[in-house]
Design a protein around this motif. Structure first.
Motif, PDB file in Angstrom:
ATOM      1  N   LYS A 105      60.410  24.808  20.194  1.00  0.00           N
ATOM      2  CA  LYS A 105      59.842  23.153  19.673  1.00  0.00           C
ATOM      3  C   LYS A 105      59.306  22.643  20.196  1.00  0.00           C
ATOM      4  CE  LYS A 105      64.042  24.526  23.026  1.00  0.00           C
ATOM      5  NZ  LYS A 105      65.174  24.119  24.530  1.00  0.00           N
ATOM      6  N   ILE A 106      57.916  22.424  19.507  1.00  0.00           N
ATOM      7  CA  ILE A 106      56.462  21.736  19.427  1.00  0.00           C
ATOM      8  C   ILE A 106      56.541  21.600  18.217  1.00  0.00           C
ATOM      9  CG2 ILE A 106      54.705  22.200  19.096  1.00  0.00           C
ATOM     10  CD1 ILE A 106      55.727  22.104  21.761  1.00  0.00           C
ATOM     11  N   ASN A 107      56.744  20.006  17.221  1.00  0.00           N
ATOM     12  CA  ASN A 107      56.982  19.348  16.699  1.00  0.00           C
ATOM     13  C   ASN A 107      55.954  18.501  16.236  1.00  0.00           C
ATOM     14  OD1 ASN A 107      57.771  17.626  14.001  1.00  0.00           O
ATOM     15  ND2 ASN A 107      58.901  18.968  13.852  1.00  0.00           N
ATOM     16  N   VAL A 108      54.726  18.422  15.062  1.00  0.00           N
ATOM     17  CA  VAL A 108      53.926  17.300  14.945  1.00  0.00           C
ATOM     18  C   VAL A 108      54.089  15.963  14.031  1.00  0.00           C
ATOM     19  CG1 VAL A 108      51.540  18.726  15.628  1.00  0.00           C
ATOM     20  CG2 VAL A 108      52.390  18.411  13.726  1.00  0.00           C
ATOM     21  N   ASP A 109      55.714  16.046  13.035  1.00  0.00           N
ATOM     22  CA  ASP A 109      55.166  15.336  12.587  1.00  0.00           C
ATOM     23  C   ASP A 109      55.061  13.892  12.942  1.00  0.00           C
ATOM     24  OD1 ASP A 109      55.914  17.820  10.721  1.00  0.00           O
ATOM     25  OD2 ASP A 109      57.944  17.350  10.671  1.00  0.00           O
ATOM     26  N   ASN A 110      55.339  13.694  14.025  1.00  0.00           N
ATOM     27  CA  ASN A 110      55.422  12.117  14.850  1.00  0.00           C
ATOM     28  C   ASN A 110      54.063  12.306  14.543  1.00  0.00           C
ATOM     29  OD1 ASN A 110      55.263  13.705  16.665  1.00  0.00           O
ATOM     30  ND2 ASN A 110      55.729  11.819  17.903  1.00  0.00           N
ATOM     31  N   LEU A 111      53.620  12.926  14.711  1.00  0.00           N
ATOM     32  CA  LEU A 111      51.494  12.320  15.221  1.00  0.00           C
ATOM     33  C   LEU A 111      50.789  11.898  13.261  1.00  0.00           C
ATOM     34  CD1 LEU A 111      51.196  14.807  18.068  1.00  0.00           C
ATOM     35  CD2 LEU A 111      51.850  12.073  17.847  1.00  0.00           C
ATOM     36  N   LEU A 112      51.538  12.618  12.276  1.00  0.00           N
ATOM     37  CA  LEU A 112      50.976  13.037  11.305  1.00  0.00           C
ATOM     38  C   LEU A 112      50.102  11.584  10.323  1.00  0.00           C
ATOM     39  CD1 LEU A 112      52.079  15.926   9.589  1.00  0.00           C
ATOM     40  CD2 LEU A 112      49.869  15.948  11.261  1.00  0.00           C
ATOM     41  N   GLU A 113      50.598  10.659  10.964  1.00  0.00           N
ATOM     42  CA  GLU A 113      50.546   8.917  10.306  1.00  0.00           C
ATOM     43  C   GLU A 113      49.234   8.465  10.869  1.00  0.00           C
ATOM     44  OE1 GLU A 113      51.265   7.484   7.902  1.00  0.00           O
ATOM     45  OE2 GLU A 113      53.045   8.820   6.451  1.00  0.00           O
ATOM     46  N   LEU A 114      48.842   8.960  11.952  1.00  0.00           N
ATOM     47  CA  LEU A 114      48.796   8.720  13.645  1.00  0.00           C
ATOM     48  C   LEU A 114      46.582   8.976  13.859  1.00  0.00           C
ATOM     49  CD1 LEU A 114      50.946   7.962  15.873  1.00  0.00           C
ATOM     50  CD2 LEU A 114      50.863   5.882  14.475  1.00  0.00           C
ATOM     51  N   ILE A 115      46.745   9.791  12.737  1.00  0.00           N
ATOM     52  CA  ILE A 115      45.494  10.740  12.994  1.00  0.00           C
ATOM     53  C   ILE A 115      44.022  10.291  11.968  1.00  0.00           C
ATOM     54  CG2 ILE A 115      46.929  11.757  14.522  1.00  0.00           C
ATOM     55  CD1 ILE A 115      46.731  13.983  12.406  1.00  0.00           C
ATOM     56  N   LYS A 144      49.560  32.273  27.877  1.00  0.00           N
ATOM     57  CA  LYS A 144      50.077  32.048  29.485  1.00  0.00           C
ATOM     58  C   LYS A 144      50.390  30.515  29.572  1.00  0.00           C
ATOM     59  CE  LYS A 144      48.257  36.054  31.014  1.00  0.00           C
ATOM     60  NZ  LYS A 144      46.755  36.400  32.114  1.00  0.00           N
ATOM     61  N   MET A 145      50.621  29.298  28.805  1.00  0.00           N
ATOM     62  CA  MET A 145      50.597  28.209  29.712  1.00  0.00           C
ATOM     63  C   MET A 145      51.489  27.953  29.754  1.00  0.00           C
ATOM     64  SD  MET A 145      48.440  26.453  26.455  1.00  0.00           S
ATOM     65  CE  MET A 145      48.764  24.891  26.290  1.00  0.00           C
ATOM     66  N   SER A 146      51.862  27.110  31.127  1.00  0.00           N
ATOM     67  CA  SER A 146      53.268  26.972  30.920  1.00  0.00           C
ATOM     68  C   SER A 146      54.147  25.713  30.791  1.00  0.00           C
ATOM     69  CB  SER A 146      53.105  26.334  32.764  1.00  0.00           C
ATOM     70  OG  SER A 146      51.858  24.543  32.979  1.00  0.00           O
ATOM     71  N   ARG A 147      53.127  24.728  29.669  1.00  0.00           N
ATOM     72  CA  ARG A 147      53.600  23.920  29.036  1.00  0.00           C
ATOM     73  C   ARG A 147      52.723  23.107  27.755  1.00  0.00           C
ATOM     74  NH1 ARG A 147      54.957  19.089  33.427  1.00  0.00           N
ATOM     75  NH2 ARG A 147      52.792  19.113  33.925  1.00  0.00           N
ATOM     76  N   PRO A 148      52.903  24.409  26.956  1.00  0.00           N
ATOM     77  CA  PRO A 148      52.159  24.504  25.491  1.00  0.00           C
ATOM     78  C   PRO A 148      53.024  22.753  24.949  1.00  0.00           C
ATOM     79  CG  PRO A 148      54.317  25.653  25.527  1.00  0.00           C
ATOM     80  CD  PRO A 148      53.694  25.572  26.434  1.00  0.00           C
ATOM     81  N   ASN A 149      52.447  21.767  24.656  1.00  0.00           N
ATOM     82  CA  ASN A 149      52.602  20.665  24.400  1.00  0.00           C
ATOM     83  C   ASN A 149      51.952  20.589  22.542  1.00  0.00           C
ATOM     84  OD1 ASN A 149      49.534  19.092  23.879  1.00  0.00           O
ATOM     85  ND2 ASN A 149      50.949  19.355  26.655  1.00  0.00           N
ATOM     86  N   ASN A 150      52.543  19.397  21.847  1.00  0.00           N
ATOM     87  CA  ASN A 150      52.506  19.012  20.470  1.00  0.00           C
ATOM     88  C   ASN A 150      51.338  18.397  20.459  1.00  0.00           C
ATOM     89  OD1 ASN A 150      53.038  16.649  21.995  1.00  0.00           O
ATOM     90  ND2 ASN A 150      54.095  15.499  20.393  1.00  0.00           N
ATOM     91  N   LEU A 151      50.159  17.700  21.973  1.00  0.00           N
ATOM     92  CA  LEU A 151      49.107  17.054  22.124  1.00  0.00           C
ATOM     93  C   LEU A 151      47.931  18.040  21.686  1.00  0.00           C
ATOM     94  CD1 LEU A 151      49.599  14.199  23.888  1.00  0.00           C
ATOM     95  CD2 LEU A 151      49.478  14.388  21.343  1.00  0.00           C
ATOM     96  N   PHE A 152      48.465  19.460  21.983  1.00  0.00           N
ATOM     97  CA  PHE A 152      47.880  20.894  21.984  1.00  0.00           C
ATOM     98  C   PHE A 152      47.494  21.205  20.895  1.00  0.00           C
ATOM     99  CE2 PHE A 152      47.175  25.370  22.692  1.00  0.00           C
ATOM    100  CZ  PHE A 152      45.636  25.019  22.626  1.00  0.00           C
ATOM    101  N   VAL A 153      48.181  20.963  20.154  1.00  0.00           N
ATOM    102  CA  VAL A 153      48.602  21.186  18.321  1.00  0.00           C
ATOM    103  C   VAL A 153      47.848  20.360  17.403  1.00  0.00           C
ATOM    104  CG1 VAL A 153      50.213  22.338  16.745  1.00  0.00           C
ATOM    105  CG2 VAL A 153      50.845  23.163  18.882  1.00  0.00           C
ATOM    106  N   CYS A 154      48.023  19.465  18.335  1.00  0.00           N
ATOM    107  CA  CYS A 154      46.924  18.122  17.259  1.00  0.00           C
ATOM    108  C   CYS A 154      46.004  18.640  17.158  1.00  0.00           C
ATOM    109  CB  CYS A 154      47.483  17.610  17.477  1.00  0.00           C
ATOM    110  SG  CYS A 154      46.974  15.911  16.532  1.00  0.00           S
ATOM    111  N   MET A 155      45.649  18.766  18.577  1.00  0.00           N
ATOM    112  CA  MET A 155      44.099  19.094  18.606  1.00  0.00           C
ATOM    113  C   MET A 155      43.263  20.347  17.705  1.00  0.00           C
ATOM    114  SD  MET A 155      41.817  20.020  21.800  1.00  0.00           S
ATOM    115  CE  MET A 155      42.669  21.852  22.073  1.00  0.00           C
ATOM    116  N   LEU A 156      44.324  21.545  18.074  1.00  0.00           N
ATOM    117  CA  LEU A 156      43.883  22.555  17.231  1.00  0.00           C
ATOM    118  C   LEU A 156      43.892  22.446  15.304  1.00  0.00           C
ATOM    119  CD1 LEU A 156      45.549  25.301  19.609  1.00  0.00           C
ATOM    120  CD2 LEU A 156      42.920  24.528  19.226  1.00  0.00           C
ATOM    121  N   MET A 157      44.842  21.681  15.168  1.00  0.00           N
ATOM    122  CA  MET A 157      45.439  21.611  13.808  1.00  0.00           C
ATOM    123  C   MET A 157      43.807  20.613  13.414  1.00  0.00           C
ATOM    124  SD  MET A 157      48.397  18.993  12.140  1.00  0.00           S
ATOM    125  CE  MET A 157      47.635  17.491  13.365  1.00  0.00           C
TER     126      MET A 157
END
Length: 333
Positions: A273-283, A221-234
């Protein structure tokens, strides 16, 4: 929690804080007993901030040993601390020097060995560097004993925290115009106390991972899921599977694993429309500047939770490694 009346010396030491959030909030803080699990980079920043706020006691629970990275990245450690010694014991002198008025207790046992009764003595539990199963276990203990809980991590330029303050009541002071007064007249303004309540879901409804039997209904039911949330779970799932964080020495290998996990999470939640590829080098790693930022945010939430002053975050904070800005997200409610 029974509020503790401030002594004359304490009122003098905490004078600036009392001016900021009031004597009532400071007395609630002075009665608070805080458990901090993990005193690495992020944990040391949290410890500093809550010690300076003027709590009653801080228990540091960490069975880990000092590494070379700890000595170079943890300001609570002296540079001559022996490698392989107990980190919880070694941070004690500098931690205590920050505020001699706060009682500090060191516990070098494993958090996994603690029973539910251990947690009931605390006002709030703050955790870092623990696995997924332990997060949910501690959250269950805290809910059983009406103890507030907040968990957070730093991964490279990225950081996050997730809170379970249960049924949390708070108040805030708002400056309002007196009835019939005109704008711009300072004498016509008055401060009014506004009360509110926030209901936090248990973390097993907030941190839902692949290959579990957890319910994802509320999260869909999340209104605006985002890539940062996916990054956290990842990152939570990566530690769950490998019992470690992404390692810079295994960067290429770990990035491929992270991509697979991210795909599984996106499919589980049916995000589009969620992609975390631009975050992978930064974590990779635990960067001190990000620890300082997130440590400040988490300590601020501890102060809000304990003092019941001001509106806390409900229930996730995400630090964006690309824009260096913070985002709040409500999940599972």
């Amino acid at each position: 929690m029974t509020e503790k009346q401030l002594s004359t010396d304490e009122a003098e030491v905490y004078d600036r804080q009392i001016r900021l959030w009031g004597i009532e909030a400071q007395e609630k803080l002075r009665a608070a007993n805080v458990l901090l699990i993990g005193v690495r980079g992020l944990g040391s920043e949290i410890a500093k901030n809550i010690l300076l706020s003027g709590i009653n006691s801080l228990t540091i629970l960490d069975d880990g040993l000092v590494s070379l990275n700890d000595i170079t990245g943890n300001f609570l450690l002296h540079e001559k601390v022996p490698i392989g010694s107990k980190i919880a014991e070694q941070v004690l002198p500098r931690a205590q020097a920050l505020n001699p008025l706060v009682k500090i207790v060191v516990d070098t046992d494993s958090v996994a060995a603690k029973s539910g009764d251990y947690f009931k003595e605390f006002t709030i539990v703050v955790a870092t560097k623990i696995k997924f199963e332990t997060i949910l276990k501690i959250d269950g203990f805290c809910r059983e004993h009406n103890v507030k809980f907040i968990y957070g991590e730093v991964a490279g330029f990225f950081g996050y925290s997730v809170s379970d303050f249960q049924d949390h009541e708070y108040f805030e002071d708002r400056v309002q115009l007196a009835p019939g007064s005109k704008r711009g007249h300072e004498g016509d303004k008055k401060t009014k106390r506004i009360k509110g309540k926030m209901l936090y879901p248990p973390l097993n409804k907030v941190l839902v991972l692949p290959n579990t039997k957890q319910d994802i209904g509320a999260i869909k039911k999340m209104s605006r899921p985002n890539n940062l949330f996916v990054c956290m779970l990842m990152l939570v799932e990566f530690r769950k599977r490998h019992d470690r964080d992404p390692d810079l020495d295994k960067k290429s290998e770990d990035i491929e694993v992270l991509k697979i996990i991210a795909t599984e999470i996106i499919e589980l939640y049916q995000f589009s429309k969620i992609n975390v590829d631009n975050l992978l080098e930064l974590i990779f790693g635990e960067l001190s500047p990000v620890c300082a930022i997130l440590g400040g945010i988490m300590a601020q939430e501890v102060i809000k939770a304990v003092s019941h002053k001001e509106v806390p975050i409900n229930n996730i904070f995400l630090f964006d490694p690309v824009t260096y800005s913070g985002k709040e997200l409500t999940v599972g409610a």
